[in-house]
Design a protein around this motif. Structure first.
Motif, PDB file in Angstrom:
ATOM      1  N   GLY A  13     112.408 -77.263 122.457  1.00  0.00           N
ATOM      2  CA  GLY A  13     111.494 -77.721 121.398  1.00  0.00           C
ATOM      3  C   GLY A  13     110.063 -77.320 121.635  1.00  0.00           C
ATOM      4  N   LYS A  14     109.814 -76.036 121.675  1.00  0.00           N
ATOM      5  CA  LYS A  14     108.438 -75.609 121.903  1.00  0.00           C
ATOM      6  C   LYS A  14     107.608 -75.759 120.641  1.00  0.00           C
ATOM      7  N   THR A  15     108.221 -75.508 119.480  1.00  0.00           N
ATOM      8  CA  THR A  15     107.464 -75.731 118.256  1.00  0.00           C
ATOM      9  C   THR A  15     107.798 -77.120 117.764  1.00  0.00           C
ATOM     10  N   ILE A  16     106.826 -77.962 117.829  1.00  0.00           N
ATOM     11  CA  ILE A  16     107.072 -79.369 117.559  1.00  0.00           C
ATOM     12  C   ILE A  16     106.380 -79.778 116.259  1.00  0.00           C
ATOM     13  N   LEU A  17     107.144 -80.410 115.399  1.00  0.00           N
ATOM     14  CA  LEU A  17     106.566 -80.886 114.148  1.00  0.00           C
ATOM     15  C   LEU A  17     105.816 -82.172 114.400  1.00  0.00           C
ATOM     16  N   GLU A  18     104.765 -82.382 113.674  1.00  0.00           N
ATOM     17  CA  GLU A  18     104.119 -83.677 113.760  1.00  0.00           C
ATOM     18  C   GLU A  18     104.787 -84.606 112.775  1.00  0.00           C
ATOM     19  N   PHE A  19     104.778 -85.891 113.106  1.00  0.00           N
ATOM     20  CA  PHE A  19     105.372 -86.865 112.192  1.00  0.00           C
ATOM     21  C   PHE A  19     104.402 -87.163 111.073  1.00  0.00           C
ATOM     22  N   LYS A  20     104.694 -86.703 109.880  1.00  0.00           N
ATOM     23  CA  LYS A  20     103.806 -87.049 108.782  1.00  0.00           C
ATOM     24  C   LYS A  20     104.594 -87.425 107.536  1.00  0.00           C
ATOM     25  N   ILE A 161     114.273 -85.285 117.208  1.00  0.00           N
ATOM     26  CA  ILE A 161     114.507 -84.424 116.040  1.00  0.00           C
ATOM     27  C   ILE A 161     114.646 -82.968 116.475  1.00  0.00           C
ATOM     28  N   SER A 162     113.805 -82.564 117.399  1.00  0.00           N
ATOM     29  CA  SER A 162     113.898 -81.149 117.796  1.00  0.00           C
ATOM     30  C   SER A 162     115.181 -80.874 118.599  1.00  0.00           C
ATOM     31  N   ALA A 163     115.732 -81.905 119.265  1.00  0.00           N
ATOM     32  CA  ALA A 163     116.993 -81.714 120.008  1.00  0.00           C
ATOM     33  C   ALA A 163     118.211 -81.722 119.082  1.00  0.00           C
ATOM     34  N   VAL A 164     118.146 -82.511 118.008  1.00  0.00           N
ATOM     35  CA  VAL A 164     119.360 -82.606 117.172  1.00  0.00           C
ATOM     36  C   VAL A 164     119.416 -81.531 116.084  1.00  0.00           C
ATOM     37  N   ARG A 165     118.277 -81.001 115.735  1.00  0.00           N
ATOM     38  CA  ARG A 165     118.246 -80.007 114.637  1.00  0.00           C
ATOM     39  C   ARG A 165     119.258 -78.872 114.847  1.00  0.00           C
ATOM     40  N   PRO A 166     119.322 -78.258 116.058  1.00  0.00           N
ATOM     41  CA  PRO A 166     120.262 -77.144 116.238  1.00  0.00           C
ATOM     42  C   PRO A 166     121.736 -77.568 116.163  1.00  0.00           C
ATOM     43  N   ILE A 167     122.005 -78.856 116.427  1.00  0.00           N
ATOM     44  CA  ILE A 167     123.393 -79.320 116.360  1.00  0.00           C
ATOM     45  C   ILE A 167     123.888 -79.276 114.908  1.00  0.00           C
ATOM     46  N   PHE A 168     122.990 -79.559 113.980  1.00  0.00           N
ATOM     47  CA  PHE A 168     123.374 -79.629 112.564  1.00  0.00           C
ATOM     48  C   PHE A 168     123.426 -78.262 111.883  1.00  0.00           C
ATOM     49  N   LYS A 169     122.738 -77.307 112.479  1.00  0.00           N
ATOM     50  CA  LYS A 169     122.628 -75.976 111.854  1.00  0.00           C
ATOM     51  C   LYS A 169     122.180 -76.117 110.401  1.00  0.00           C
ATOM     52  N   GLU A 170     122.944 -75.488 109.472  1.00  0.00           N
ATOM     53  CA  GLU A 170     122.459 -75.482 108.073  1.00  0.00           C
ATOM     54  C   GLU A 170     122.582 -76.847 107.390  1.00  0.00           C
ATOM     55  N   ARG A 171     123.289 -77.797 108.068  1.00  0.00           N
ATOM     56  CA  ARG A 171     123.395 -79.122 107.447  1.00  0.00           C
ATOM     57  C   ARG A 171     122.104 -79.932 107.614  1.00  0.00           C
ATOM     58  N   TRP A 172     121.212 -79.412 108.466  1.00  0.00           N
ATOM     59  CA  TRP A 172     119.922 -80.105 108.641  1.00  0.00           C
ATOM     60  C   TRP A 172     119.001 -79.687 107.499  1.00  0.00           C
ATOM     61  N   THR A 173     118.560 -80.637 106.709  1.00  0.00           N
ATOM     62  CA  THR A 173     117.706 -80.305 105.560  1.00  0.00           C
ATOM     63  C   THR A 173     116.363 -81.012 105.718  1.00  0.00           C
ATOM     64  N   PRO A 174     115.365 -80.593 104.949  1.00  0.00           N
ATOM     65  CA  PRO A 174     114.070 -81.295 105.020  1.00  0.00           C
ATOM     66  C   PRO A 174     114.221 -82.783 104.700  1.00  0.00           C
ATOM     67  N   GLU A 175     115.175 -83.115 103.823  1.00  0.00           N
ATOM     68  CA  GLU A 175     115.357 -84.535 103.452  1.00  0.00           C
ATOM     69  C   GLU A 175     115.924 -85.340 104.635  1.00  0.00           C
ATOM     70  N   VAL A 176     116.864 -84.715 105.379  1.00  0.00           N
ATOM     71  CA  VAL A 176     117.415 -85.403 106.557  1.00  0.00           C
ATOM     72  C   VAL A 176     116.289 -85.600 107.582  1.00  0.00           C
ATOM     73  N   GLU A 177     115.518 -84.559 107.774  1.00  0.00           N
ATOM     74  CA  GLU A 177     114.430 -84.642 108.752  1.00  0.00           C
ATOM     75  C   GLU A 177     113.424 -85.727 108.365  1.00  0.00           C
ATOM     76  N   GLU A 178     113.096 -85.775 107.092  1.00  0.00           N
ATOM     77  CA  GLU A 178     112.110 -86.766 106.642  1.00  0.00           C
ATOM     78  C   GLU A 178     112.637 -88.186 106.862  1.00  0.00           C
ATOM     79  N   ALA A 179     113.947 -88.365 106.627  1.00  0.00           N
ATOM     80  CA  ALA A 179     114.527 -89.704 106.815  1.00  0.00           C
ATOM     81  C   ALA A 179     114.415 -90.125 108.287  1.00  0.00           C
TER      82      ALA A 179
END
Ligand code: HEM
Length: 222
Positions: A13-20, A161-179
């Motif tokens: 997770g080198k590129t880390i999103l900020e929680f906003k 979030i950065s650890a689980v994102r690759p597990i979901f692959k294309e099933r990870w969406t901006p809406e899932v991330e926002e939740a």
């Protein structure tokens, strides 16, 4: 520095999103004036998740479930990589500097599982807001006793979030991330309220103990 997670099959997770998480098409809720305060400017506000977001979290937790042990370790290894000072709070492994060795450490593995079990309980209580709040508030109080400073809590959610994102692959969406961002934002704000509440309690006990030297068991309990 080499990354302790290379070879884990998960992108570091080198590129880390900020929680906003703010108002969005899916969730127009915004914090109202008069939201609950817990000290030092921490406020939780109304419960931030709408039903579609709760469903997204519950559904993604089912997918995640088989990977939680791995995720728990990754979250904390990355936390220690990005914020090495956090390791000082952990008596059981704070002297281990080699992150590869730490990754195999049984205490860290057990701790990662405890944290994931807390997330699991939170997911199970998304429709029981009072219970969820109590759970996170009490966890914040215990973190005050662990000497784990609130400024780092949000990094746990970011690393999760950065650890689980690759597990979901294309099933990870901006809406899932926002939740998930909204859930972690709520949990960490509630933990912070618990932390400051406990800190105030310990502080007032301390001043009592100082006024009556030799009578307080308080100092020996911290
Ligand atoms: C969202 C953020 C976090 C969550 C959900 C979380 C969750 C937990 C949970 C469930 C436990 C098990 C014990 C208990 O229930 O009281 C725990 C213990 C602990 N946490 Fe956290 N934690 C978070 C952030 C942090 C951070 C940032 C630090 C360090 C700076 C930290 C340090 C500790 C320590 C020292 C313990 C006790 C370890 C032990 O005795 O084995 N935590 N945490």
């Amino acid at each position: 520095m080499g990354c302790a997670l290379s070879g884990s099959g998960i992108t570091p997770g080198k590129t880390i999103l900020e929680f906003k998480p703010g108002p969005s098409a899916e969730n127009p809720r915004v914090p109202k004036a008069g939201a609950r305060h817990g000290g030092e400017g921490v406020e939780t506000g109304p419960f931030p998740l709408v039903d579609t977001q709760k469903a997204r979290i519950q559904e993604s937790w089912r997918i995640l479930h088989d990977n939680i042990a791995q995720v728990g370790i990754i979250v904390f290894i990355r936390l220690f990589e990005t914020h090495p000072e956090c390791k000082d709070a952990f008596f059981l492994f704070r002297d281990i500097d080699d992150l590869q060795q730490l990754k195999r450490n049984k205490e860290l593995q057990a701790h990662g599982l405890r944290v994931m079990s807390f997330i699991e309980k939170s997911v199970a209580r998304l429709d029981q807001e009072d219970k969820l709040e109590h759970l996170a508030f009490e966890l914040g109080r215990s973190h005050c006793r662990y000497n784990a400073p609130p400024k780092y809590y949000e990094y746990v959610g970011i690393q999760f979030i950065s650890a689980v994102r690759p597990i979901f692959k294309e099933r990870w969406t901006p809406e899932v991330e926002e939740a998930w961002q909204s859930l972690f934002k709520y949990l960490t704000a509630t933990m912070k309220r618990g932390y400051y509440k406990e800190k105030a309690k310990l502080g007032s006990n301390k001043s009592l103990a100082l006024r009556k030297p030799g009578t307080g068991s308080f100092l020996s309990s911290i």
